[in-house]
Structure formats: structure tokens, C-alpha cells
Design a protein around this motif. Structure first.
Motif, short mmCIF file in Angstrom:
data_model
loop_
_atom_site.label_atom_id
_atom_site.label_comp_id
_atom_site.label_asym_id
_atom_site.label_seq_id
_atom_site.Cartn_x
_atom_site.Cartn_y
_atom_site.Cartn_z
N SER A 101 4.49 1.19 1.12
CA SER A 101 3.49 1.40 2.35
C SER A 101 4.39 1.09 3.65
O SER A 101 4.14 0.32 4.53
CB SER A 101 2.44 0.14 2.24
OG SER A 101 1.77 0.41 1.08
N GLN A 102 5.56 1.85 4.06
CA GLN A 102 6.25 1.91 5.02
C GLN A 102 6.72 3.36 5.11
O GLN A 102 6.78 4.22 4.23
CB GLN A 102 7.26 0.89 4.87
CG GLN A 102 8.17 1.00 3.58
CD GLN A 102 9.03 -0.40 3.44
OE1 GLN A 102 8.55 -1.61 3.51
NE2 GLN A 102 10.19 -0.16 3.14
N PHE A 103 7.47 3.67 6.26
CA PHE A 103 7.96 5.03 6.43
C PHE A 103 9.46 5.08 6.23
O PHE A 103 9.80 6.26 5.93
CB PHE A 103 7.76 5.48 7.94
CG PHE A 103 6.26 5.92 8.26
CD1 PHE A 103 5.95 7.01 8.00
CD2 PHE A 103 5.40 4.92 8.60
CE1 PHE A 103 4.63 7.58 8.27
CE2 PHE A 103 3.95 5.40 8.82
CZ PHE A 103 3.72 6.51 8.51
N THR A 104 10.14 4.00 5.95
CA THR A 104 11.44 4.27 5.55
C THR A 104 11.77 3.17 4.20
O THR A 104 10.92 2.19 4.28
CB THR A 104 12.37 3.57 6.61
OG1 THR A 104 12.14 2.37 7.03
CG2 THR A 104 12.35 4.77 7.77
N ASP A 105 12.78 3.39 3.48
CA ASP A 105 13.19 2.49 2.34
C ASP A 105 14.68 2.02 2.82
O ASP A 105 15.49 2.67 2.05
CB ASP A 105 13.00 3.27 1.12
CG ASP A 105 13.32 2.50 0.06
OD1 ASP A 105 13.34 1.21 0.17
OD2 ASP A 105 13.76 2.90 -0.86
N LEU A 124 -0.26 -1.91 0.96
CA LEU A 124 -0.53 -1.93 -0.44
C LEU A 124 0.79 -1.50 -1.23
O LEU A 124 1.50 -1.00 -1.25
CB LEU A 124 -1.51 -0.45 -0.54
CG LEU A 124 -2.14 -0.28 -1.84
CD1 LEU A 124 -3.14 -1.50 -2.20
CD2 LEU A 124 -3.10 0.95 -1.70
N ASP A 125 0.81 -2.62 -2.50
CA ASP A 125 2.13 -2.56 -3.24
C ASP A 125 2.41 -1.24 -3.73
O ASP A 125 1.49 -0.48 -3.87
CB ASP A 125 1.51 -3.63 -4.50
CG ASP A 125 1.65 -5.01 -3.94
OD1 ASP A 125 1.89 -5.51 -2.87
OD2 ASP A 125 0.88 -5.74 -4.75
N ARG A 126 3.47 -1.30 -4.05
CA ARG A 126 4.15 0.03 -4.52
C ARG A 126 3.52 0.61 -5.86
O ARG A 126 3.38 1.73 -6.06
CB ARG A 126 5.70 -0.06 -4.64
CG ARG A 126 6.56 0.94 -5.26
CD ARG A 126 7.79 0.97 -5.37
NE ARG A 126 8.49 1.90 -6.09
CZ ARG A 126 9.31 1.98 -6.87
NH1 ARG A 126 9.49 0.74 -7.51
NH2 ARG A 126 9.89 2.92 -7.52
N ASN A 165 0.10 -11.70 -1.08
CA ASN A 165 0.83 -10.67 -1.59
C ASN A 165 0.56 -10.64 -3.10
O ASN A 165 0.31 -11.73 -3.95
CB ASN A 165 2.07 -11.26 -1.73
CG ASN A 165 3.37 -10.68 -2.15
OD1 ASN A 165 3.22 -9.18 -1.91
ND2 ASN A 165 4.31 -11.14 -3.06
N ARG A 166 0.07 -9.52 -3.75
CA ARG A 166 -0.25 -9.32 -5.02
C ARG A 166 -1.36 -10.09 -5.45
O ARG A 166 -1.45 -10.38 -6.56
CB ARG A 166 0.91 -9.49 -6.02
CG ARG A 166 2.49 -8.21 -5.44
CD ARG A 166 3.39 -8.35 -6.32
NE ARG A 166 2.80 -7.85 -7.95
CZ ARG A 166 3.20 -6.58 -8.05
NH1 ARG A 166 3.29 -5.95 -7.06
NH2 ARG A 166 2.99 -6.09 -9.33
N GLN A 167 -2.25 -10.47 -4.44
CA GLN A 167 -3.38 -11.31 -4.92
C GLN A 167 -4.41 -10.79 -6.22
O GLN A 167 -4.70 -11.62 -6.90
CB GLN A 167 -4.18 -11.58 -3.57
CG GLN A 167 -5.66 -12.32 -3.84
CD GLN A 167 -6.17 -12.73 -2.49
OE1 GLN A 167 -5.64 -12.77 -1.23
NE2 GLN A 167 -7.35 -13.12 -2.72
N ILE A 168 -4.89 -9.60 -5.87
CA ILE A 168 -5.78 -9.08 -6.94
C ILE A 168 -4.98 -9.43 -8.51
O ILE A 168 -5.61 -9.82 -9.43
CB ILE A 168 -6.15 -7.91 -6.89
CG1 ILE A 168 -6.86 -7.68 -5.56
CG2 ILE A 168 -6.87 -7.13 -8.10
CD1 ILE A 168 -8.11 -8.20 -5.50
#
Length: 178
Positions: free
Chosen positions: A13-17, A42-44, A140-143
């Protein structure tokens, strides 16, 4: 400008890695618009609705938990949660970083959705069940942590709405203005 994007599984969920020894898929592989940024994360390994905007105030309002925008997810869990497990989610679950707020949760039929690549692991002896789960915070990763805390690990997680914005029939990897 507000963009609704159906983030595929495996996309950051970002434009660069930066800092990764291997190139991973990012938003720049799908969205070629200057000046837009994700409003939240949103997690990978999660899929579904991600909002992007060029308005910093709108970005903060969408992402900031103090505004308590409801976020609804379709969650495929391992096992078939009983009423007691669902009631625990509805009351809030104790996680290692504190209690969650109460969630809205209900069992749903398997939704008519796209196949995931790679597919989830399937174990013939263990059933799975789909839930619709709505939260008003965003740890973070709540669900994933909530369903695991009540004994039903998440196999697949798809965010279908944030506030009034809905994924609807938007295909994975596709975006539209909202």
C-alpha cells in the motif's frame, strides 16, 4: 481527487519498495497519477478497497482513527465460528496492545468474488466460513489478530467499504475516481 482502488493480494500500500532486496509490487504498478497518496493502509496479504487522494486533509480524515470511519471486510476464516466466538468479536477482543472496540459481525454466504493468486490453503478436514466484519479503528493486522484471538484464523481478507465508499464491482488492480 479521490481514487477507489481494488488492491490485489501481494501489493504494498505504497508507491515505492525501499529497502527490499527483491522487488515487490507497489501501487505504482497500478496507479499512474501524480500527487495521490493512500489514505490508510491495507496489508500486503489483504485485498480490496484502498482510497487514494491528492488532498492532505481528506487523507488525514479518512485514515485517522479519531474519526471512526467504519471499515467493512469480508473475512474467510478457518473453521466455523459459533455464536460465542461472534459475541466475543461484537464485545471487543483483548489483543496484546489492548482491547479492541466492539465489531459488527455476521456470517455470510461465500461472496461471488475473483479467485486469489495464489489460492488460500484448503484443508479437507477443516471447514471454512465467510464473515462480514466492520470495525471503527485500524490497528496493525487487527482483523487477523481478532479472528485468531477467538480461535478462527483468517485465510482471506477483503476490505469492501470505508465509510460510504464501496468496492462494488471494481476488479482487482483497477481504480476509478470516487
Amino acid at each position: 481527487m479521490l481514487i477507489l482502488f481494488n488492491k490485489p493480494y501481494g501489493v504494498l500500500s505504497q508507491f515505492t519498495d525501499r529497502g527490499s532486496p527483491t522487488a515487490r509490487a507497489t501501487l505504482s504498478d497500478y496507479v499512474d497519477l501524480p500527487g495521490v497518496y493512500p489514505a490508510g493502509r491495507l496489508d500486503r496479504d489483504s485485498e480490496g478497497l484502498l482510497l487514494l487522494t491528492d488532498d492532505g486533509r481528506q487523507q488525514a480524515r479518512i485514515a485517522d482513527p479519531k474519526f471512526k470511519l467504519p471499515k467493512t471486510y469480508w473475512v474467510q476464516v478457518e473453521g466455523d465460528p459459533d455464536d460465542a466466538a461472534l459475541d466475543r468479536l461484537r464485545r471487543g477482543v483483548r489483543l496484546n496492545d489492548g482491547d479492541t472496540r466492539p465489531a459488527d459481525v455476521e456470517r455470510i454466504d461465500a461472496p461471488a468474488i475473483w479467485p486469489r493468486d495464489p489460492p488460500i490453503r484448503v484443508r479437507a478436514a477443516i471447514p471454512d466460513r465467510w464473515l462480514s466484519l466492520t470495525i471503527r479503528e485500524g490497528r496493525n493486522r487487527q482483523i487477523r489478530r481478532m479472528t485468531a484471538a477467538v480461535g478462527f484464523p483468517t485465510l482471506r481478507l477483503i476490505r469492501v467499504s470505508i465509510g460510504d465508499w464501496r468496492l462494488r464491482d471494481l476488479a482487482p488492480g483497477i481504480w476509478r475516481e470516487g
